[in-house]
Design a protein around this motif. Structure first.
Motif, PDB file in Angstrom:
ATOM      1  N   LYS A  98       0.816  -1.212   0.000  1.00 56.03           N
ATOM      2  CA  LYS A  98       0.000   0.000   0.000  1.00 56.03           C
ATOM      3  C   LYS A  98       0.853   1.266   0.000  1.00 56.03           C
ATOM      4  N   LYS A  99       1.849   1.310   0.875  1.00 59.23           N
ATOM      5  CA  LYS A  99       2.664   2.509   1.015  1.00 59.23           C
ATOM      6  C   LYS A  99       4.133   2.153   0.854  1.00 59.23           C
ATOM      7  N   PRO A 100       4.671   2.353  -0.321  1.00 66.62           N
ATOM      8  CA  PRO A 100       6.098   2.072  -0.510  1.00 66.62           C
ATOM      9  C   PRO A 100       6.939   2.989   0.384  1.00 66.62           C
ATOM     10  N   VAL A 101       7.991   2.438   0.931  1.00 62.08           N
ATOM     11  CA  VAL A 101       8.868   3.198   1.813  1.00 62.08           C
ATOM     12  C   VAL A 101       9.846   3.994   0.956  1.00 62.08           C
ATOM     13  N   LYS A 102       9.928   5.278   1.249  1.00 61.64           N
ATOM     14  CA  LYS A 102      10.855   6.142   0.532  1.00 61.64           C
ATOM     15  C   LYS A 102      11.814   6.743   1.543  1.00 61.64           C
ATOM     16  N   LEU A 103      13.086   6.429   1.376  1.00 61.91           N
ATOM     17  CA  LEU A 103      14.111   6.910   2.289  1.00 61.91           C
ATOM     18  C   LEU A 103      15.099   7.797   1.545  1.00 61.91           C
ATOM     19  N   ASN A 104      15.623   8.798   2.287  1.00 62.24           N
ATOM     20  CA  ASN A 104      16.689   9.590   1.681  1.00 62.24           C
ATOM     21  C   ASN A 104      18.007   8.826   1.836  1.00 62.24           C
ATOM     22  N   THR A 105      19.065   9.327   1.245  1.00 59.94           N
ATOM     23  CA  THR A 105      20.355   8.627   1.230  1.00 59.94           C
ATOM     24  C   THR A 105      20.879   8.360   2.632  1.00 59.94           C
ATOM     25  N   ASN A 106      20.763   9.322   3.524  1.00 61.05           N
ATOM     26  CA  ASN A 106      21.243   9.167   4.899  1.00 61.05           C
ATOM     27  C   ASN A 106      20.463   8.069   5.624  1.00 61.05           C
ATOM     28  N   GLU A 107      19.149   8.054   5.466  1.00 59.46           N
ATOM     29  CA  GLU A 107      18.320   7.026   6.095  1.00 59.46           C
ATOM     30  C   GLU A 107      18.643   5.643   5.537  1.00 59.46           C
ATOM     31  N   LEU A 131      20.017   2.469   7.740  1.00 57.81           N
ATOM     32  CA  LEU A 131      19.289   1.202   7.696  1.00 57.81           C
ATOM     33  C   LEU A 131      20.208   0.070   7.237  1.00 57.81           C
ATOM     34  N   GLN A 132      21.016   0.323   6.216  1.00 56.20           N
ATOM     35  CA  GLN A 132      21.945  -0.685   5.708  1.00 56.20           C
ATOM     36  C   GLN A 132      22.954  -1.067   6.787  1.00 56.20           C
TER      37      GLN A 132
END
Length: 84
Positions: free
Chosen positions: A58-67, A71-72
């Motif tokens: 339903k809601k794709p996760v969109k992260l900026n480069t820092n996030e 997470l990685q």
């Protein structure tokens, strides 16, 4: 497990995951549903899995480069913990 008709909870959870991604066979689905009749813990796992899949679709996760980097890094640390 000696009786091939009944799944262990571990097998049921694996089959549940496969079923979500349309990878489970018809027989696996039957065995899973039979297991879910008797196992409340696996029913809960199955419900939660379905909710998670629905949310992700339903809601794709969109992260900026820092996030993404954070997470990685967290993922890699946890993976190393489990591999040791």
């Amino acid at each position: 497990m000696s009786n091939k008709l009944f799944l262990s909870c571990e097998e049921a959870n694996h089959t549940c995951d496969k079923s979500q991604y349309k990878e489970a066979t018809f027989l696996e689905k039957i065995k899973l549903n039979l297991h879910l009749i008797f196992c409340a813990a696996c029913r809960k796992y199955s419900r939660n899995n379905a909710k998670l899949t629905k949310l992700v679709r339903k809601k794709p996760v969109k992260l900026n480069t820092n996030e993404k980097s954070k997470l990685q890094s967290t993922f890699e640390k946890e993976l190393m913990k489990h591999n040791n």
